[in-house]
Motif scaffolding. Structure first.
Motif, PDB file in Angstrom:
ATOM      1  N   ALA A   1       0.830  -1.210   0.000  1.00  0.00           N
ATOM      2  CA  ALA A   1       0.000   0.000   0.000  1.00  0.00           C
ATOM      3  C   ALA A   1       0.864   1.261   0.000  1.00  0.00           C
ATOM      4  O   ALA A   1       0.629   2.185  -0.789  1.00  0.00           O
ATOM      5  CB  ALA A   1      -0.933  -0.002   1.215  1.00  0.00           C
ATOM      6  N   VAL A   2       1.874   1.307   0.855  1.00  0.00           N
ATOM      7  CA  VAL A   2       2.743   2.484   0.924  1.00  0.00           C
ATOM      8  C   VAL A   2       3.501   2.659  -0.388  1.00  0.00           C
ATOM      9  O   VAL A   2       3.597   3.762  -0.929  1.00  0.00           O
ATOM     10  CB  VAL A   2       3.714   2.386   2.117  1.00  0.00           C
ATOM     11  CG1 VAL A   2       4.725   3.534   2.099  1.00  0.00           C
ATOM     12  CG2 VAL A   2       2.945   2.381   3.443  1.00  0.00           C
TER      13      VAL A   2
ATOM     14  N   PHE B   1       1.169   4.179  -3.100  1.00  0.00           N
ATOM     15  CA  PHE B   1       0.944   5.618  -2.979  1.00  0.00           C
ATOM     16  C   PHE B   1       2.203   6.409  -3.327  1.00  0.00           C
ATOM     17  O   PHE B   1       2.123   7.440  -3.987  1.00  0.00           O
ATOM     18  CB  PHE B   1       0.427   5.975  -1.590  1.00  0.00           C
ATOM     19  CG  PHE B   1      -1.047   5.755  -1.449  1.00  0.00           C
ATOM     20  CD1 PHE B   1      -1.951   6.682  -1.933  1.00  0.00           C
ATOM     21  CD2 PHE B   1      -1.542   4.604  -0.858  1.00  0.00           C
ATOM     22  CE1 PHE B   1      -3.325   6.477  -1.830  1.00  0.00           C
ATOM     23  CE2 PHE B   1      -2.909   4.385  -0.745  1.00  0.00           C
ATOM     24  CZ  PHE B   1      -3.797   5.320  -1.237  1.00  0.00           C
TER      25      PHE B   1
ATOM     26  N   TRP C   1       2.747   9.495  -6.059  1.00  0.00           N
ATOM     27  CA  TRP C   1       3.227  10.811  -5.659  1.00  0.00           C
ATOM     28  C   TRP C   1       4.601  11.159  -6.200  1.00  0.00           C
ATOM     29  O   TRP C   1       4.907  12.325  -6.409  1.00  0.00           O
ATOM     30  CB  TRP C   1       3.265  10.918  -4.140  1.00  0.00           C
ATOM     31  CG  TRP C   1       1.911  10.858  -3.516  1.00  0.00           C
ATOM     32  CD1 TRP C   1       0.752  11.359  -4.022  1.00  0.00           C
ATOM     33  CD2 TRP C   1       1.580  10.263  -2.269  1.00  0.00           C
ATOM     34  NE1 TRP C   1      -0.285  11.112  -3.152  1.00  0.00           N
ATOM     35  CE2 TRP C   1       0.193  10.437  -2.062  1.00  0.00           C
ATOM     36  CE3 TRP C   1       2.312   9.595  -1.292  1.00  0.00           C
ATOM     37  CZ2 TRP C   1      -0.460   9.982  -0.938  1.00  0.00           C
ATOM     38  CZ3 TRP C   1       1.662   9.140  -0.160  1.00  0.00           C
ATOM     39  CH2 TRP C   1       0.286   9.330   0.006  1.00  0.00           C
TER      40      TRP C   1
ATOM     41  N   LEU D   1     -10.026   3.569  -0.929  1.00  0.00           N
ATOM     42  CA  LEU D   1      -9.340   2.837   0.128  1.00  0.00           C
ATOM     43  C   LEU D   1     -10.291   1.985   0.967  1.00  0.00           C
ATOM     44  O   LEU D   1      -9.991   0.834   1.279  1.00  0.00           O
ATOM     45  CB  LEU D   1      -8.583   3.830   1.012  1.00  0.00           C
ATOM     46  CG  LEU D   1      -7.632   3.251   2.048  1.00  0.00           C
ATOM     47  CD1 LEU D   1      -6.601   2.338   1.407  1.00  0.00           C
ATOM     48  CD2 LEU D   1      -6.946   4.366   2.811  1.00  0.00           C
TER      49      LEU D   1
ATOM     50  N   VAL E   1      -5.798   3.701   8.192  1.00  0.00           N
ATOM     51  CA  VAL E   1      -4.815   3.586   7.113  1.00  0.00           C
ATOM     52  C   VAL E   1      -4.701   4.928   6.385  1.00  0.00           C
ATOM     53  O   VAL E   1      -3.595   5.398   6.089  1.00  0.00           O
ATOM     54  CB  VAL E   1      -5.180   2.450   6.131  1.00  0.00           C
ATOM     55  CG1 VAL E   1      -4.276   2.474   4.906  1.00  0.00           C
ATOM     56  CG2 VAL E   1      -5.094   1.092   6.829  1.00  0.00           C
ATOM     57  N   ALA E   2      -5.842   5.570   6.127  1.00  0.00           N
ATOM     58  CA  ALA E   2      -5.828   6.871   5.446  1.00  0.00           C
ATOM     59  C   ALA E   2      -5.064   7.901   6.271  1.00  0.00           C
ATOM     60  O   ALA E   2      -4.326   8.727   5.711  1.00  0.00           O
ATOM     61  CB  ALA E   2      -7.262   7.347   5.199  1.00  0.00           C
TER      62      ALA E   2
ATOM     63  N   GLN F   1      -2.550   7.413   8.172  1.00  0.00           N
ATOM     64  CA  GLN F   1      -1.119   7.173   7.979  1.00  0.00           C
ATOM     65  C   GLN F   1      -0.666   7.624   6.594  1.00  0.00           C
ATOM     66  O   GLN F   1       0.342   8.323   6.452  1.00  0.00           O
ATOM     67  CB  GLN F   1      -0.813   5.691   8.177  1.00  0.00           C
ATOM     68  CG  GLN F   1      -0.986   5.245   9.611  1.00  0.00           C
ATOM     69  CD  GLN F   1      -0.832   3.752   9.753  1.00  0.00           C
ATOM     70  OE1 GLN F   1      -1.502   2.982   9.070  1.00  0.00           O
ATOM     71  NE2 GLN F   1       0.052   3.337  10.634  1.00  0.00           N
ATOM     72  N   ILE F   2      -1.394   7.223   5.576  1.00  0.00           N
ATOM     73  CA  ILE F   2      -1.000   7.529   4.194  1.00  0.00           C
ATOM     74  C   ILE F   2      -1.086   9.032   3.922  1.00  0.00           C
ATOM     75  O   ILE F   2      -0.175   9.632   3.345  1.00  0.00           O
ATOM     76  CB  ILE F   2      -1.889   6.741   3.201  1.00  0.00           C
ATOM     77  CG1 ILE F   2      -1.694   5.233   3.360  1.00  0.00           C
ATOM     78  CG2 ILE F   2      -1.632   7.179   1.775  1.00  0.00           C
ATOM     79  CD1 ILE F   2      -0.333   4.711   2.977  1.00  0.00           C
TER      80      ILE F   2
ATOM     81  N   LEU G   1       1.593  10.969   5.695  1.00  0.00           N
ATOM     82  CA  LEU G   1       2.845  10.912   4.936  1.00  0.00           C
ATOM     83  C   LEU G   1       2.825  11.953   3.815  1.00  0.00           C
ATOM     84  O   LEU G   1       3.784  12.712   3.641  1.00  0.00           O
ATOM     85  CB  LEU G   1       3.044   9.510   4.346  1.00  0.00           C
ATOM     86  CG  LEU G   1       4.138   9.359   3.294  1.00  0.00           C
ATOM     87  CD1 LEU G   1       5.512   9.645   3.896  1.00  0.00           C
ATOM     88  CD2 LEU G   1       4.092   7.968   2.681  1.00  0.00           C
TER      89      LEU G   1
ATOM     90  N   VAL H   1       1.325   0.192   8.636  1.00  0.00           N
ATOM     91  CA  VAL H   1       0.076   0.013   7.884  1.00  0.00           C
ATOM     92  C   VAL H   1      -0.376  -1.440   7.972  1.00  0.00           C
ATOM     93  O   VAL H   1      -1.573  -1.716   8.146  1.00  0.00           O
ATOM     94  CB  VAL H   1       0.248   0.478   6.421  1.00  0.00           C
ATOM     95  CG1 VAL H   1      -0.986   0.148   5.594  1.00  0.00           C
ATOM     96  CG2 VAL H   1       0.533   1.982   6.364  1.00  0.00           C
TER      97      VAL H   1
END
Length: 196
Positions: free
Chosen positions: A83-84, A87, A91, A125, A147-148, A150-151, A154, A182
């Motif tokens: 997941a990380v 994303f 980005w 998500l 989770v959102a 955390q993401i 970031l 996560v």
């Protein structure tokens, strides 16, 4: 020579490109139809013709398909890492004005942008988390919200606030540091109460 339809598509694309740049730099509230039109080299009436008002233009500029991977298809211990990494791949692409980053920057001072972030998270998500973890819908939404946090935290630190330590980390360091966190949110049982 381009056809009328091709010219219209080129105009629409130029408007969206200019809008994404301005929304990313200035946020929703400070961006105007006139400034977008000026940057796109198009009459403001054409922006209104193609996109209606500023709210509709913002919605078009932030039309996001997170294209999230199927977390249920990978071993549980690797879900957070995947997941990380996903994303970050969105980005770190310098060729595009990432709509999610643009939304996050605008959401700080715009209720409309904040509502759009909620919609994107709920439609993207939350669905992936629900398909990954077999639990009741309320618990799944709570898990997706964690989770959102955390993401998006970031993204806020690395791309909006540009905290030096967050910016300087390599993507691999970010994945190694955040992936397990996560994963823990995805795998740990959550308390059943959602009240304050």
């Amino acid at each position: 020579m381009p056809t009328k339809k091709q010219r219209a598509e080129l105009s629409r694309a130029a408007i969206l490109t200019a809008a994404r740049r301005q929304f990313a730099r200035q946020g929703l509230d400070r961006t105007t139809i006139r400034s977008v039109a000026s940057e796109a080299g198009i009459d403001p009436s054409m922006v209104m013709r193609y996109y209606g008002n500023k709210a509709d233009l913002f919605r078009a500029a932030t039309d996001i398909d997170l294209a999230l991977p199927d977390l249920a298809a990978v071993p549980p211990a690797r879900r957070g890492e995947l997941a990380v990494r996903h994303f970050l791949s969105l980005w770190e692409n310098a060729e595009t004005e990432d709509p999610l980053r643009m939304l996050l920057a605008s959401a700080v001072d715009s209720p409309e942008a904040a509502a759009r972030v909620q919609e994107v998270i709920e439609n993207g998500l939350a669905r992936v988390v629900a398909a990954t973890v077999d639990e009741d819908p309320a618990a799944s939404r709570a898990r997706a919200a964690l989770v959102a946090a955390q993401i998006l935290g970031l993204a806020l630190c690395r791309y909006v606030l540009r905290l030096p330590a967050a910016v300087e980390m390599s993507p691999e360091t970010v994945v190694a540091g955040m992936g397990p966190a996560v994963t823990a949110v995805l795998d740990q049982p959550l308390p059943t109460s959602t009240g304050r």
